[in-house]
Enzyme design. Structure first.
Site: not given
Length: 181
Positions: A62, A72, A132, A168
């Site tokens: 992603h 991130k 995250y 995905d």
């Protein structure tokens, strides 16, 4: 905090200082001033947490398009993952290269994923929780991805039959992905 360089100049492994004794441990998982002293100047605006129930689940790869791209800071709260970053910066000498890392509740390492990288992970054990931080808010209009098993990337995932989300399963391969880095 110790910083370990990766093959990508901006992607880093962060190893917080852990204070352990017979009761368990204590650590600062995030301290903005410590990171700034190390030249890692990010203003995180959102925390995301996920629970993945089944080992062998892949989430990713992603990223968000600019101007909503995200840095991130990824850590595992419980369980373990094989965490992968892919350089998707078109003019980078490492464009299309990837590197993988084990993050777990035991090694307490964190992965700093800079803008211009796709990110994904495969759970190694059941009931893995990830936390995250991101430095830009989630934007559905800028949400993009790359197919987890793109043959040109040839990522060595630790599963051959992963559990995937519908999204995905259908991302394009890197050479067909929309990228503006």
């Amino acid at each position: 905090m110790e910083v370990i360089n990766t093959k990508f100049s901006d992607a880093k492994i962060l190893c917080p200082k852990v204070h352990s004794d017979h009761r368990g441990f204590f650590m600062e998982s995030f301290n903005e001033s410590v990171l700034e002293k190390m030249g890692l100047n990010y203003k995180f605006v959102q925390d995301n947490q996920s629970l993945t129930k089944v080992a062998g689940t892949i989430r990713g790869l992603h990223y968000q398009l600019a101007p909503m791209s995200q840095t991130k800071l990824v850590q595992v709260l419980s369980g373990a993952v094989y965490d992968v970053v892919v350089d998707i910066r078109k003019n980078s000498p490492t464009f299309g290269q990837w590197e993988g890392f084990i993050l777990s509740e035991y090694n307490l390492r964190q992965l700093l994923v800079p803008k211009g990288f796709a990110h994904g992970f495969c759970t190694l054990v059941p009931n893995t929780q990830i936390l995250y931080k991101v430095d830009e808010y989630y934007s559905p209009e800028h949400d993009r991805g790359i197919l987890w098993n793109d043959p040109e990337l040839n990522i060595s995932w630790p599963t051959s039959n992963p559990i995937l989300s519908k999204k995905d399963e259908i991302w394009p391969v890197l050479k067909k992905a929309e990228i503006n880095f």
